[in-house]
Design a protein around this motif. Structure first.
Motif, short mmCIF file in Angstrom:
data_model
loop_
_atom_site.label_atom_id
_atom_site.label_comp_id
_atom_site.label_asym_id
_atom_site.label_seq_id
_atom_site.Cartn_x
_atom_site.Cartn_y
_atom_site.Cartn_z
N ASP A 166 0.96 -1.05 0.11
CA ASP A 166 -0.12 0.10 -0.02
C ASP A 166 0.86 1.33 -0.15
OD1 ASP A 166 -1.96 -1.87 0.26
OD2 ASP A 166 -3.01 -0.84 1.92
N GLU A 167 1.85 1.26 0.90
CA GLU A 167 2.73 2.69 0.99
C GLU A 167 3.55 2.79 -0.07
OE1 GLU A 167 4.00 2.36 5.02
OE2 GLU A 167 5.53 0.71 4.51
N LEU A 168 4.00 1.61 -0.78
CA LEU A 168 5.07 1.86 -1.69
C LEU A 168 4.11 2.22 -3.01
CD1 LEU A 168 7.26 -1.35 -1.27
CD2 LEU A 168 8.09 1.10 -1.13
N LEU A 169 3.09 1.74 -3.27
CA LEU A 169 2.11 1.95 -4.31
C LEU A 169 1.83 3.52 -4.26
CD1 LEU A 169 0.78 1.06 -6.73
CD2 LEU A 169 -1.25 0.75 -5.44
N VAL A 170 1.57 3.94 -3.04
CA VAL A 170 1.06 5.49 -2.91
C VAL A 170 2.34 6.30 -3.49
CG1 VAL A 170 0.76 7.11 -1.29
CG2 VAL A 170 -0.72 5.16 -1.25
N LEU A 171 3.42 5.85 -2.90
CA LEU A 171 4.72 6.74 -3.12
C LEU A 171 5.10 6.62 -4.55
CD1 LEU A 171 6.66 8.35 -1.59
CD2 LEU A 171 8.11 6.41 -1.37
N GLN A 172 4.98 5.50 -5.25
CA GLN A 172 5.27 5.38 -6.78
C GLN A 172 4.35 6.09 -7.43
OE1 GLN A 172 8.14 4.37 -7.77
NE2 GLN A 172 8.71 3.98 -5.50
N VAL A 173 2.95 6.07 -7.17
CA VAL A 173 1.86 6.74 -8.15
C VAL A 173 2.24 8.41 -7.90
CG1 VAL A 173 -0.48 7.43 -8.04
CG2 VAL A 173 0.18 4.98 -7.92
N GLY A 174 2.61 8.84 -6.57
CA GLY A 174 2.81 10.21 -6.58
C GLY A 174 4.26 10.63 -7.66
N LEU A 175 5.07 9.71 -7.61
CA LEU A 175 6.35 9.96 -8.31
C LEU A 175 6.10 9.78 -9.78
CD1 LEU A 175 9.20 7.98 -5.94
CD2 LEU A 175 8.90 10.42 -6.47
N ALA A 176 5.21 8.74 -10.04
CA ALA A 176 4.96 8.48 -11.54
C ALA A 176 4.28 9.67 -12.02
CB ALA A 176 4.01 7.21 -11.76
N ASP A 200 12.23 -5.93 0.27
CA ASP A 200 11.33 -5.62 -0.33
C ASP A 200 11.26 -5.02 -1.78
OD1 ASP A 200 9.53 -6.50 1.55
OD2 ASP A 200 9.06 -4.60 2.34
N ARG A 201 12.31 -5.50 -2.21
CA ARG A 201 12.78 -5.02 -3.71
C ARG A 201 11.71 -5.60 -4.72
NH1 ARG A 201 17.60 -3.17 -6.11
NH2 ARG A 201 17.05 -2.52 -8.03
N LYS A 202 11.37 -6.78 -4.65
CA LYS A 202 10.34 -7.24 -5.68
C LYS A 202 9.09 -6.71 -5.30
CE LYS A 202 12.37 -11.58 -6.75
NZ LYS A 202 12.39 -13.23 -6.69
N LEU A 203 8.80 -6.41 -4.08
CA LEU A 203 7.57 -5.53 -3.92
C LEU A 203 7.34 -3.98 -4.20
CD1 LEU A 203 4.97 -6.75 -2.25
CD2 LEU A 203 5.87 -5.32 -0.49
N LEU A 204 8.62 -3.43 -4.46
CA LEU A 204 8.93 -2.18 -4.75
C LEU A 204 8.76 -2.14 -6.23
CD1 LEU A 204 10.01 1.04 -4.97
CD2 LEU A 204 12.25 -0.05 -4.60
N GLU A 205 9.39 -3.18 -6.95
CA GLU A 205 9.39 -3.04 -8.68
C GLU A 205 8.15 -3.24 -8.81
OE1 GLU A 205 12.41 -6.03 -9.32
OE2 GLU A 205 14.07 -4.74 -9.31
N GLN A 206 7.36 -4.11 -8.27
CA GLN A 206 5.84 -4.53 -8.38
C GLN A 206 4.84 -3.19 -8.29
OE1 GLN A 206 3.89 -7.48 -6.03
NE2 GLN A 206 1.88 -7.25 -6.87
#
Length: 648
Positions: free
Chosen positions: A198-208, A612-618
């Motif tokens: 959840d928190e990685l996705l929020v961060l990555q959506v903002g960066l994207a 959590d590298r794979k989770l981050l990439e996902q």
């Protein structure tokens, strides 16, 4: 809850039921065998014993150390159980109290790690162990989180339903229950991974979204390197390292494009980042525009100015310093160095082509507009805090990264040793040898003045003590953040000119202080510093060709936490900042990592970046499909990125 408990919880950052639900256990009690007191053996394994308190006492062998001793009996025998620095327990450990204790037998005493009084469950297998404080115990937090779990379903599950289905993710409320009340470690890990995603996705959506938004921004395209930077490279009294050359090539390629450069230049302490930064600023000057270097503190801005001034003078480039207390006339300056005073109202900086921002103090949207008059400059972010690749991907997903991993070849690695307080006289004996050989030294203290809540010795008092004691007869100066800027500059000038032998300082010297003749540093109460900060401090010595030393002085090992010992051991074992950054992640877990205080980063409560590298990439992959998404997830993205680019 009453106001007293509410206030104590607020100190831990816990102000709402949601905060309690997101207060991640940093470990769980492993399965431990319960044994009879008569069967206890000294070993590395943790065990549990149960019995009744016979009598209790507390002794204080020295100031700042209290040892609680309780005689505990079961049907097979008795043993003395001990707790360190928990004197308040004496009132609770009354004779006749039933206890269950977990810990280890050492020197015929039972060292207690966790305990239950009258049937509570702190020592149960897989019981969560929360980050706590002296005011709020782990036991109290277990009780409060248990009550909060009843409200877990009241909070929205903001992930799109299709995403949850496709990825096979549990409901958020189920993940929270698994995190706080797991049946085994595997269940706890499944819950944590859902929450981390959840928190990685929020961060990555903002960066994207930020990346996509920047595609439309325009920056002045700067042509090929010219005569000015060619002269600059010839002036340098040393050959650039291969890492510096590669960073310069990457910067040149960025500057040739009409889209703004957004590059992170990270490197070891003393690796020569400033040389590369000045190159980028001179590229702006030779294009007929202006370069700006912004630093977070006046000390660092002044240090940068002094470092760049000589080269600029030889090149015929006008440079000015602008801070809250120094007001040079910036009108004709081709390079401006300063703090946030650079973006004060009324200062026209519309012709900036390149901005270098030191130590991760990144421009927010409004700051960038202020400094560039609405246009977008090429920006080089510079940091001496090495960031593991995984972390750089997470936090700086919108930046290109250049690394200067190694210092110049003539520099010898700083030799580091750890001694406890009772041997500190040996550390000062070694320091005096350096002074007698014509070298200079630093002594670092944690605080400027003592407060009720801190036991750290005051730098001012320490400087006086040293002048009368270990450093009697030597010239000792004191540097801290509360000195007036003019006094601070005068003091640094004296130290550089060798008019002072020792500089007693607070962490104000952590970055930007460069005196090659200083070859030894003593860090007092080193166990109170973070690993990244200790590495930064150590970087103040070893700036020349001479062998340099860093001596870490701490409280006795028995009084240190496991993480404090691990930090000091790591620093002694390695001079590699990138390796230490990885170790820092391992020791501290996530949260405010490496002192970077980035938006989103302090909110990473569930992510383990190393694992959590794979989770981050996902999450990065999924985020690209959610750039234009409209739904509940947007509320979370806006909360993390509100009012700022990525970080404030």
């Amino acid at each position: 809850m009453g106001p007293a408990v509410t206030k104590r919880l607020a100190k831990l950052g816990l102000q709402t039921i949601g905060d309690l639900l997101e207060h991640r256990p940093h470990r769980y009690e492993a399965a431990a065998e319960e044994v009879r007191i008569a069967d206890l053996l000294a070993s590395e394994e943790e065990v549990a014993i149960a019995g009744e308190i016979v009598r209790t006492s507390v002794r204080r062998p020295r100031p700042r150390l209290a040892i609680v001793q309780a005689r505990v009996a079961d049907e097979s025998g008795e043993i003395t159980a001990i707790w360190f620095n928990q004197a308040w327990l004496v009132d609770k450990l009354q004779p006749g109290t039933r206890v269950r204790l977990r810990g280890q037998l050492r020197r015929n005493e039972f060292n207690v790690r966790s305990y239950d009084l009258n049937g509570s469950s702190a020592t149960a297998d897989f019981a969560p162990v929360y980050p706590a404080s002296e005011d709020v115990t782990v036991k109290k937090l277990r009780e409060l989180v248990g009550k909060a779990l009843a409200h877990a379903r009241d909070y929205p599950d903001s992930l799109p339903a299709k995403l949850k289905q496709d990825a096979g993710l549990p409901l958020r409320s189920d993940a929270l229950a698994a995190l706080h009340r797991p049946r085994d470690e595997q269940e706890a890990e499944r819950g944590r991974r859902r929450l981390a995603f959840d928190e990685l996705l929020v961060l990555q959506v903002g960066l994207a979204r930020r990346r996509h938004g920047r595609e439309h921004e325009q920056a002045p395209a700067i042509g090929k390197p010219g005569e000015l930077v060619s002269r600059y490279r010839e002036l340098l009294p040393f050959e650039l390292t291969s890492h510096q050359k590669r960073a310069i090539r990457e910067i040149d390629a960025d500057l040739a494009r009409p889209t703004p450069m957004e590059r992170l230049l990270q490197g070891e302490v003393g690796s020569g980042k400033t040389v590369v930064a000045l190159y980028a600023l001179l590229r702006a000057v030779e294009s007929g525009r202006r370069g700006v270097l912004m630093a977070p503190t006046e000390t660092l801005a002044e240090q940068h100015f002094l470092t760049l001034e000589e080269s600029c003078r030889e090149l015929g480039v006008e440079i000015a310093l602008l801070t809250r207390s120094v007001k040079s006339d910036p009108a004709s300056a081709q390079i401006l160095v300063g703090t946030h005073a650079l973006i004060q109202e009324g200062l026209d900086l519309g012709d900036v082509a390149v901005a270098v921002v030191d130590e991760q103090h990144r421009f927010g949207v409004e700051q960038r507009r202020a400094i560039t008059g609405g246009q977008t400059p090429h920006v080089l972010h510079m940091t001496a805090t090495p960031i593991p690749r995984t972390l750089a991907l997470t936090v700086y997903g919108d930046l290109s990264v250049s690394e200067i991993a190694k210092p110049p070849a003539d520099r010898k690695p700083v030799k580091t040793a750890w001694v406890t307080e009772e041997r500190s006289s040996e550390a000062y004996k070694r320091l005096r040898k350096h002074l007698d050989a014509g070298r200079q030294a630093y002594v670092v203290c944690p605080l400027i003045e003592e407060s009720e809540t801190s036991l750290a010795r005051a730098a001012e008092r320490e400087a006086d003590r040293l002048r009368k004691g270990e450093l009697k007869g030597y010239r000792v100066g004191l540097l801290h953040g509360r000195l007036r800027p003019a006094d601070r500059r005068e003091l640094m000038a004296q130290f550089k000119a060798r008019e002072l032998d020792v500089l007693v300082a607070t962490t104000v010297i952590e970055v930007g202080v460069d005196v090659p003749n200083a070859t030894i540093m003593i860090v007092q109460e080193a166990d109170r510093f973070g690993l990244a900060q200790l590495h930064q401090l150590r970087g103040r010595v070893g700036r020349g060709a001479e062998q340099s030393y860093c001596l870490l002085v701490s409280r006795p090992k028995a009084e240190l936490t496991d993480s404090a010992q691990a930090r000091l051991e790591a620093l002694v074992a390695s001079n590699d900042g990138f390796e230490l950054a990885e170790k820092d992640l391992e020791i501290r877990g996530e949260g405010q990592l490496l002192g970077t205080r980035q938006a989103g980063l302090s909110d990473l409560r569930f992510t383990r970046l190393r694992a959590d590298r794979k989770l981050l990439e996902q999450a990065r992959e999924v985020a690209e499909d959610l750039v234009d998404y409209e739904g509940p997830l947007n509320d979370d993205v806006e909360r993390v990125f509100a009012g700022r680019d990525v970080a404030a």
